[in-house]
Write a protein that holds these residues in place. Sequence first.
Motif, PDB file in Angstrom:
ATOM      1  N   TRP A  92     -37.535 -20.179 -41.140  1.00 20.53           N
ATOM      2  CA  TRP A  92     -36.170 -19.933 -40.675  1.00 20.53           C
ATOM      3  C   TRP A  92     -36.193 -18.799 -39.657  1.00 20.53           C
ATOM      4  CZ3 TRP A  92     -32.649 -20.068 -45.649  1.00 20.53           C
ATOM      5  CH2 TRP A  92     -32.740 -21.339 -46.232  1.00 20.53           C
ATOM      6  N   GLY A  93     -35.483 -18.970 -38.578  1.00 15.84           N
ATOM      7  CA  GLY A  93     -35.437 -17.968 -37.519  1.00 15.84           C
ATOM      8  C   GLY A  93     -36.539 -18.155 -36.479  1.00 15.84           C
ATOM      9  N   ARG A  94     -37.442 -19.065 -36.715  1.00 19.60           N
ATOM     10  CA  ARG A  94     -38.546 -19.305 -35.787  1.00 19.60           C
ATOM     11  C   ARG A  94     -38.006 -19.957 -34.518  1.00 19.60           C
ATOM     12  NH1 ARG A  94     -44.252 -20.564 -36.174  1.00 19.60           N
ATOM     13  NH2 ARG A  94     -44.734 -21.780 -34.324  1.00 19.60           N
ATOM     14  N   ARG A  95     -38.479 -19.460 -33.364  1.00 17.91           N
ATOM     15  CA  ARG A  95     -38.112 -20.032 -32.060  1.00 17.91           C
ATOM     16  C   ARG A  95     -39.375 -20.529 -31.374  1.00 17.91           C
ATOM     17  NH1 ARG A  95     -33.374 -19.073 -29.427  1.00 17.91           N
ATOM     18  NH2 ARG A  95     -34.388 -18.580 -27.476  1.00 17.91           N
ATOM     19  N   GLU A 116     -34.878 -23.723 -32.115  1.00 20.76           N
ATOM     20  CA  GLU A 116     -34.783 -22.716 -33.176  1.00 20.76           C
ATOM     21  C   GLU A 116     -34.450 -23.394 -34.499  1.00 20.76           C
ATOM     22  OE1 GLU A 116     -32.269 -18.721 -34.409  1.00 20.76           O
ATOM     23  OE2 GLU A 116     -32.023 -19.546 -32.410  1.00 20.76           O
ATOM     24  N   ARG A 118     -32.803 -22.735 -38.105  1.00 20.57           N
ATOM     25  CA  ARG A 118     -31.930 -21.819 -38.827  1.00 20.57           C
ATOM     26  C   ARG A 118     -31.774 -22.310 -40.263  1.00 20.57           C
ATOM     27  NH1 ARG A 118     -27.181 -21.232 -34.274  1.00 20.57           N
ATOM     28  NH2 ARG A 118     -28.499 -20.275 -32.691  1.00 20.57           N
TER      29      ARG A 118
END
Length: 161
Positions: A92-95, A116, A118
């Motif tokens: 989660w939060g990985r781009r 991304e 979420r």
Amino acid sequence: LEEEVRRPSVAVGGVPRLAVFLFPSEMVFYAEQRSSHRRVLTLYNPYNFTLSFKMWCTAPSFYRVVEAEGSIRAKSCVDLVVRHLDVSPRHWGRRDRFRMEVRGGGQVGRREIWAELRGGQEEEEQRGGQQRALPHPTSQLLPTQAHLPACTGLVTMVFLR
């Protein structure tokens, strides 16, 4: 990109650059909403010549895209389906970044977009299972409707591990 559309620029080696029309400008996946694990990118070809394309990604093991390369006829477009493969909480939060490279008419172009992941589900504005509308790009970035036919081709792309 807006600057690239307004004034022609020269790529490495003196090859003219093409503006790349790829929408939306980013993809957001929501871990707890299965329908959002699949996003569609539309690549437009407003030119009078065929374009060849190739999609690259900084994290190919996290996404499935079939036929990461292909071609688009003049004045046409294709839909590219991108699936997120690992929506576990540790990501989660990985781009991640995707790069679309196109070639045609003796010119080259590239465009990068972000993806991304979420946690949770899409916001409340999201109703009826459709992705929230993005703001309209400026007219300088998007070819006019008169120049682009309805998109009829569907290309499903997968990055193989």
